[in-house]
Design an enzyme around this catalytic site. Structure first.
Site, PDB file in Angstrom:
ATOM      1  N   LYS A  73       0.868  -1.184   0.000  1.00 48.31           N
ATOM      2  CA  LYS A  73       0.000   0.000   0.000  1.00 48.31           C
ATOM      3  C   LYS A  73       0.905   1.235   0.000  1.00 48.31           C
ATOM      4  O   LYS A  73       1.897   1.284   0.726  1.00 48.31           O
ATOM      5  CB  LYS A  73      -0.891  -0.013   1.240  1.00 48.31           C
ATOM      6  CG  LYS A  73      -1.896   1.144   1.259  1.00 48.31           C
ATOM      7  CD  LYS A  73      -2.957   0.949   2.329  1.00 48.31           C
ATOM      8  CE  LYS A  73      -2.520   1.489   3.673  1.00 48.31           C
ATOM      9  NZ  LYS A  73      -3.649   1.647   4.622  1.00 48.31           N
ATOM     10  N   ARG A 116     -10.359  -1.572   7.661  1.00 47.82           N
ATOM     11  CA  ARG A 116      -9.454  -2.478   8.396  1.00 47.82           C
ATOM     12  C   ARG A 116      -9.050  -1.871   9.738  1.00 47.82           C
ATOM     13  O   ARG A 116      -8.746  -2.598  10.675  1.00 47.82           O
ATOM     14  CB  ARG A 116      -8.270  -2.902   7.543  1.00 47.82           C
ATOM     15  CG  ARG A 116      -7.302  -1.844   7.008  1.00 47.82           C
ATOM     16  CD  ARG A 116      -6.443  -1.205   8.023  1.00 47.82           C
ATOM     17  NE  ARG A 116      -5.180  -0.761   7.484  1.00 47.82           N
ATOM     18  CZ  ARG A 116      -4.394   0.114   8.074  1.00 47.82           C
ATOM     19  NH1 ARG A 116      -4.774   0.714   9.193  1.00 47.82           N
ATOM     20  NH2 ARG A 116      -3.229   0.436   7.556  1.00 47.82           N
ATOM     21  N   GLN A 144     -13.196   7.130  10.647  1.00 47.29           N
ATOM     22  CA  GLN A 144     -12.842   6.148  11.672  1.00 47.29           C
ATOM     23  C   GLN A 144     -13.919   6.019  12.740  1.00 47.29           C
ATOM     24  O   GLN A 144     -14.148   4.930  13.257  1.00 47.29           O
ATOM     25  CB  GLN A 144     -11.503   6.506  12.315  1.00 47.29           C
ATOM     26  CG  GLN A 144     -10.315   6.253  11.403  1.00 47.29           C
ATOM     27  CD  GLN A 144     -10.269   4.832  10.908  1.00 47.29           C
ATOM     28  OE1 GLN A 144     -10.635   3.895  11.615  1.00 47.29           O
ATOM     29  NE2 GLN A 144      -9.849   4.654   9.678  1.00 47.29           N
ATOM     30  N   ASP A 165     -17.495  15.584  18.656  1.00 49.66           N
ATOM     31  CA  ASP A 165     -16.602  16.083  17.603  1.00 49.66           C
ATOM     32  C   ASP A 165     -16.324  17.542  17.916  1.00 49.66           C
ATOM     33  O   ASP A 165     -17.170  18.234  18.511  1.00 49.66           O
ATOM     34  CB  ASP A 165     -17.259  15.940  16.221  1.00 49.66           C
ATOM     35  CG  ASP A 165     -16.244  16.058  15.080  1.00 49.66           C
ATOM     36  OD1 ASP A 165     -15.886  15.002  14.486  1.00 49.66           O
ATOM     37  OD2 ASP A 165     -15.808  17.183  14.770  1.00 49.66           O
ATOM     38  N   ASP A 233      -1.577   8.632  20.798  1.00 47.07           N
ATOM     39  CA  ASP A 233      -1.814   9.097  22.168  1.00 47.07           C
ATOM     40  C   ASP A 233      -2.274  10.552  22.200  1.00 47.07           C
ATOM     41  O   ASP A 233      -2.320  11.168  23.272  1.00 47.07           O
ATOM     42  CB  ASP A 233      -0.538   8.938  23.009  1.00 47.07           C
ATOM     43  CG  ASP A 233       0.649   9.694  22.407  1.00 47.07           C
ATOM     44  OD1 ASP A 233       0.572  10.057  21.217  1.00 47.07           O
ATOM     45  OD2 ASP A 233       1.651   9.901  23.103  1.00 47.07           O
TER      46      ASP A 233
HETATM   47  N1  LIG Z   1      -4.183   3.912  13.539  1.00 49.39           N
HETATM   48  C1  LIG Z   1      -4.520   3.679  12.301  1.00 49.39           C
HETATM   49  O1  LIG Z   1      -4.346   2.600  11.753  1.00 49.39           O
HETATM   50  C2  LIG Z   1      -5.223   4.759  11.529  1.00 49.39           C
HETATM   51  C3  LIG Z   1      -5.718   4.481  10.239  1.00 49.39           C
HETATM   52  C4  LIG Z   1      -6.422   5.475   9.573  1.00 49.39           C
HETATM   53  C5  LIG Z   1      -6.587   6.718  10.161  1.00 49.39           C
HETATM   54  N2  LIG Z   1      -6.048   6.955  11.390  1.00 49.39           N
HETATM   55  C6  LIG Z   1      -6.200   8.252  12.053  1.00 49.39           C
HETATM   56  O2  LIG Z   1      -7.513   8.370  12.538  1.00 49.39           O
HETATM   57  C7  LIG Z   1      -7.841   9.747  12.636  1.00 49.39           C
HETATM   58  C8  LIG Z   1      -9.214   9.988  12.036  1.00 49.39           C
HETATM   59  O3  LIG Z   1      -9.156   9.680  10.669  1.00 49.39           O
HETATM   60  P1  LIG Z   1     -10.469   9.832   9.772  1.00 49.39           P
HETATM   61  O4  LIG Z   1     -10.143   9.208   8.451  1.00 49.39           O
HETATM   62  O5  LIG Z   1     -11.649   9.384  10.541  1.00 49.39           O
HETATM   63  O6  LIG Z   1     -10.507  11.423   9.600  1.00 49.39           O
HETATM   64  P2  LIG Z   1     -11.802  12.321   9.291  1.00 49.39           P
HETATM   65  O7  LIG Z   1     -11.244  13.581   8.752  1.00 49.39           O
HETATM   66  O8  LIG Z   1     -12.770  11.544   8.479  1.00 49.39           O
HETATM   67  O9  LIG Z   1     -12.463  12.572  10.721  1.00 49.39           O
HETATM   68  C9  LIG Z   1     -11.824  13.251  11.746  1.00 49.39           C
HETATM   69  C10 LIG Z   1     -12.887  13.949  12.599  1.00 49.39           C
HETATM   70  O10 LIG Z   1     -12.266  14.432  13.781  1.00 49.39           O
HETATM   71  C11 LIG Z   1     -12.821  15.719  14.073  1.00 49.39           C
HETATM   72  N3  LIG Z   1     -11.892  16.384  14.980  1.00 49.39           N
HETATM   73  C12 LIG Z   1     -10.818  17.155  14.722  1.00 49.39           C
HETATM   74  N4  LIG Z   1     -10.202  17.499  15.869  1.00 49.39           N
HETATM   75  C13 LIG Z   1     -10.907  16.927  16.877  1.00 49.39           C
HETATM   76  C14 LIG Z   1     -10.793  16.907  18.278  1.00 49.39           C
HETATM   77  N5  LIG Z   1      -9.789  17.518  18.914  1.00 49.39           N
HETATM   78  N6  LIG Z   1     -11.710  16.218  18.994  1.00 49.39           N
HETATM   79  C15 LIG Z   1     -12.727  15.571  18.379  1.00 49.39           C
HETATM   80  N7  LIG Z   1     -12.892  15.562  17.059  1.00 49.39           N
HETATM   81  C16 LIG Z   1     -11.985  16.222  16.316  1.00 49.39           C
HETATM   82  C17 LIG Z   1     -13.042  16.357  12.732  1.00 49.39           C
HETATM   83  O11 LIG Z   1     -14.014  17.391  12.804  1.00 49.39           O
HETATM   84  C18 LIG Z   1     -13.539  15.153  11.914  1.00 49.39           C
HETATM   85  O12 LIG Z   1     -14.948  15.028  11.992  1.00 49.39           O
HETATM   86  C19 LIG Z   1      -6.724  10.496  11.917  1.00 49.39           C
HETATM   87  O13 LIG Z   1      -5.857  11.016  12.879  1.00 49.39           O
HETATM   88  C20 LIG Z   1      -6.015   9.421  11.125  1.00 49.39           C
HETATM   89  O14 LIG Z   1      -4.643   9.701  10.925  1.00 49.39           O
HETATM   90  C21 LIG Z   1      -5.389   6.005  12.087  1.00 49.39           C
END
Ligand SMILES: NC(=O)c1ccc[n+]([C@@H]2O[C@H](COP(=O)([O-])OP(=O)(O)OC[C@H]3O[C@@H](n4cnc5c(N)ncnc54)[C@H](O)[C@@H]3O)[C@@H](O)[C@H]2O)c1
Length: 325
Positions: A73, A116, A144, A165, A233
């Site tokens: 990927k 996933r 997520q 949110d 974290d």
């Molecule tokens: N660990 C992993 O394997 C993995 C995989 C994919 C994504 N992620 C991470 O998950 C997170 C979310 O990704 P996503 O694709 O859902 O993004 P997204 O943009 O679809 O959703 C993020 C949401 O968080 C909100 N937000 C921003 N700051 C905030 C805060 N302080 N408190 C509460 N809400 C807040 C935004 O308004 C938005 O609705 C990202 O940080 C991404 O990097 C982690």
């Protein structure tokens, strides 16, 4: 190469394939069992960082012999994309033939990444959460937030969801949507504390930050609760992290690597990785009052566990575009 073709699957094609979440959880369970038995190949992910800051493009290769899966990927996360109306996560996945090495498919990876990651939370929760967990707090109601809820809803008798949110309109729409879609009682809440206190399970899915905002304080996570730290974290105060009696991850080496890069500076010792939990080499939850945590950073084996199933279903359903090699 004459006569050889690969299948191209756009973002819509991958989503139209409609692989159900329970199959994704099952695929991840096999992948983590294999990882736990050291029967997978997955080198550490190299990355480049155009534009600096927290932007990244990562290469994530993996080979899972038991699933006949090999590939890579190539995934980007660009923090300013929302200002251009573009998604944060974008990228492509290449699936290879394990016999010949030939590329079988090139597919958009956004759907897989979303699904996933939710599945990995649910798999961790199977070992770390109380089986009767029925309430869930979501902090960050994006992609997520949805996929984590969908996956947890399959393994647990979810009834109540509290959605927070930073944008209250997003939390409200999320609560309306998931109440209907998953038949749960979801309500938007006004503060992060309201989404943590009183919940059996908590998922934090806001932005990943090298310098955590440390909003969730010690004493908020209930006794017996499980938390999934999808955004690393970033959300958690060090004292709140230290309250967890079992702090787990999907791959200890990768977490320690991120620690060297400046993330996870204040975490407790790692109890187990997901392969060790799935194979039973390390214990999951042992007492009802334990507070448990999973910080799954996302691994190439997650993606490569899912990709062959998408490819096979796409072939069966006649979805995608054939391209000459
Ligand atoms: N660990 C992993 O394997 C993995 C995989 C994919 C994504 N992620 C991470 O998950 C997170 C979310 O990704 P996503 O694709 O859902 O993004 P997204 O943009 O679809 O959703 C993020 C949401 O968080 C909100 N937000 C921003 N700051 C905030 C805060 N302080 N408190 C509460 N809400 C807040 C935004 O308004 C938005 O609705 C990202 O940080 C991404 O990097 C982690």
């Amino acid at each position: 190469m004459q006569g050889h073709e690969l299948l191209y699957l756009s973002r819509k094609d991958v989503s139209d394939v409609g692989l159900p979440m329970f199959e994704i959880i099952r695929a991840l369970e096999i992948a983590f069992r294999e990882k736990g038995e050291e029967r997978t190949e997955m080198p550490p992910k190299p990355g480049i960082h155009p534009g600096g800051g927290d932007n990244f493009i990562h290469a994530m290769p993996a080979y899972i012999p038991a699933l006949n899966s090999a590939g890579i990927k190539w995934v980007s996360g660009f923090t300013e994309n929302f200002k251009r109306g573009l998604p944060y996560i974008t990228g492509l996945l290449i699936l290879n033939d394990t016999e010949t090495g030939l590329p079988l498919a090139v597919m958009d990876c956004v759907w897989i990444t979303g699904m996933r990651t939710g599945a990995a939370t649910a798999l961790s929760a199977r070992y770390l959460a109380r089986s009767e967990s029925s309430s869930l707090g979501i902090l960050g109601c994006g992609v997520q937030g949805r996929t984590n809820l969908e996956a947890l809803n399959l393994l647990f008798p979810l009834k109540k969801v509290r959605a927070y949110d930073i944008d209250s309109g997003i939390a409200r729409r999320f609560a309306e949507e998931v109440s209907e879609r998953f038949r749960v009682d979801a309500v938007p809440v006004a503060t992060p504390k309201d989404a943590v206190k009183g919940c059996d399970m908590v998922v934090t899915a806001g932005p990943i930050l090298k310098k955590p905002h440390r909003t969730i304080e010690a004493g908020w996570l209930e006794e017996g609760a499980f938390a999934s730290l999808v955004d690393f974290d970033s959300y958690w105060h060090p004292q709140a992290l230290k309250e967890s009696s079992k702090f787990c991850t999907d791959d200890s080496a990768q977490l320690l690597h991120y620690k060297e890069m400046g993330y996870f500076q204040d975490i407790p010792p790692i109890h187990a990785d997901l392969g060790e939990l799935v194979t039973g080499k390390r214990a999951g939850r042992e007492k009802p009052e334990e507070k448990t945590m999973a910080a799954n950073l996302g691994l190439a084996i997650d993606d490569m566990a899912v990709a062959p199933r998408i490819y096979k279903r796409a072939l069966d359903l006649g979805i995608g575009t054939r391209l000459p090699l």
